[in-house]
Design an enzyme around this catalytic site. Sequence first.
Site, PDB file in Angstrom:
ATOM      1  N   LYS A  74     -34.811 -45.419   7.111  1.00  0.00           N
ATOM      2  CA  LYS A  74     -34.519 -46.408   6.066  1.00  0.00           C
ATOM      3  C   LYS A  74     -33.241 -47.166   6.418  1.00  0.00           C
ATOM      4  O   LYS A  74     -32.272 -46.550   6.916  1.00  0.00           O
ATOM      5  CB  LYS A  74     -34.378 -45.680   4.728  1.00  0.00           C
ATOM      6  N   SER A 149     -37.571 -47.153  -3.665  1.00  0.00           N
ATOM      7  CA  SER A 149     -37.079 -48.197  -2.793  1.00  0.00           C
ATOM      8  C   SER A 149     -37.380 -47.953  -1.311  1.00  0.00           C
ATOM      9  O   SER A 149     -37.227 -48.870  -0.497  1.00  0.00           O
ATOM     10  CB  SER A 149     -35.571 -48.355  -2.970  1.00  0.00           C
ATOM     11  N   SER A 173     -36.780 -42.681  -5.177  1.00  0.00           N
ATOM     12  CA  SER A 173     -37.101 -43.618  -4.096  1.00  0.00           C
ATOM     13  C   SER A 173     -37.791 -43.055  -2.866  1.00  0.00           C
ATOM     14  O   SER A 173     -38.256 -43.818  -2.025  1.00  0.00           O
ATOM     15  CB  SER A 173     -35.847 -44.353  -3.656  1.00  0.00           C
TER      16      SER A 173
HETATM   17  N1  GLN Z   1     -36.011 -47.001  -9.005  1.00  0.00           N
HETATM   18  C1  GLN Z   1     -34.769 -46.342  -9.206  1.00  0.00           C
HETATM   19  C2  GLN Z   1     -33.653 -47.359  -9.282  1.00  0.00           C
HETATM   20  O1  GLN Z   1     -33.947 -48.499  -9.231  1.00  0.00           O
HETATM   21  C3  GLN Z   1     -34.527 -45.342  -8.115  1.00  0.00           C
HETATM   22  C4  GLN Z   1     -33.978 -45.925  -6.878  1.00  0.00           C
HETATM   23  C5  GLN Z   1     -33.718 -44.887  -5.803  1.00  0.00           C
HETATM   24  O2  GLN Z   1     -34.087 -43.736  -5.910  1.00  0.00           O
HETATM   25  N2  GLN Z   1     -32.987 -45.318  -4.786  1.00  0.00           N
HETATM   26  O3  GLN Z   1     -32.525 -47.041  -9.379  1.00  0.00           O
END
Ligand code: GLN
Length: 458
Positions: A74, A149, A173
């Site tokens: 990532k 994400s 994410s």
């Molecule tokens: N969707 C969640 C957020 O927007 C989790 C994001 C993540 O785990 N990086 O914060």
Amino acid sequence: MNLLEKCKSIKNHEITAIDNLNGYVKVIEEKNPDINAFLEINHEKALKTAEEIDSRIENGDKVGKLAGMVIGIKSNINVEDFIISAASNTLENYQGSYDATVIKRIKENDGIIIGMTNMDEFAAGSSTESSYFGPTDNPTAPGRIPGGSSGGSAAAIAAEMCDLALGSDTGGSIRNPASHCGVMGFKPTYGGVSRQGLLDLAMSLDQIGPLARDTSGIALMLDVISGMDPKECTTLDWEVPQFTSLVENGEDSLKGMKLGVVKQFQEVTDDAIVKIIEKSIDKMSDMGAEVVELSFDNIDLCLPTYYLINYVEFFSATRKYDGRKYGYKIEDVCGEEVLRRIHMGSYISQQEFSGKYYKKALQARSLIRKEITQLLNGVDVIVSPTVPKLPHKLGDTLEPMEMYAYDVLTVIANLAGIPASSQKAGDVNGIPVGLQMQAKPLDDDKIIHAMAALESSS
Ligand code: GLN
């Protein structure tokens, strides 16, 4: 052949690391222009590593645990000489000058890093649509979001562009895109894996973890990246289990295992998804598990608590992107969601002298942690859907609250610091549905055991 067997075949000379790598590069060249899972690849560098591994194997020299495995990372984890953009315009030209601890361990174990994957800008999202470099398509359900994400990492696995990938999980994410793309994802116990070298979203919630097409791949990566890191003060000094041996010698039976099923987790989820999860629970009960019904009363507190903490910690983390040392000033170039979080985080921090919001969020976090830990005292693993809804179509516009609603079942594990996984349970008209397992802190091995057992039954 599962990933562990494949890795053994490479070590036994039956497959070469070079062939393994070139096979994937061909797929990337073919499919990545449409899927946009990778933002950058370095075939040449990867080829050098693969050649070196093959020649060591030929000479009978020792090679590491990940020998020949092709890995996507990532874009918010530092890898020397790759662009660590976090999919933001802010860092679009920022080149990694060092390896994060997890990357060092991967390299020491002869993993081959092929490139950097797409993601939501600064990991703030659930769809990978907020990437400055454009969205990623879902290879399993084309035309839909891959989740986020870590959507690029999940899509890369689903499209067979690499063996393994790393993601980061602050509120789901890793698990959310694993669920939407129909692959496996694992968020370790908070502190189980070093975060050194990860660009933080919200540091008290962030964890790095693996994505793979099977449990053996998840176990392989966990064996390598888990454990205490003197460079990172939140890592735990824990006895890391041999995750791969759990999968290798894994009894398929779930006899004696207690599975918790939480009423409220089903209630917030769409019916078609619940039906699929219930089938998996029945399967696990047929394999000898005892199913216990549980109730989690603080479900409505989870999203507000998570987002409030996320805004404040993210606001603080972004103060270094002031455009002076590197990159651009974040507020000048970032996307809408990142800006929303910066503004909200700034406002909440200013109100803090009166303990108006943040202090309350921390109290709510304690309540959530206490309730989920109490439930976990009576069972080995809690089983639920990973995401309460199916992924939307690319191009559909969602209100922020609708986007946040994807996270209701995943944020609990981050707020409580517990391990959690996602694996495919089935599909609704071809759209994958993921099953989540959560366990007590440092019971990561129980989840791996149960994941392998459920996988063997399908
Ligand atoms: N969707 C969640 C957020 O927007 C989790 C994001 C993540 O785990 N990086 O914060």
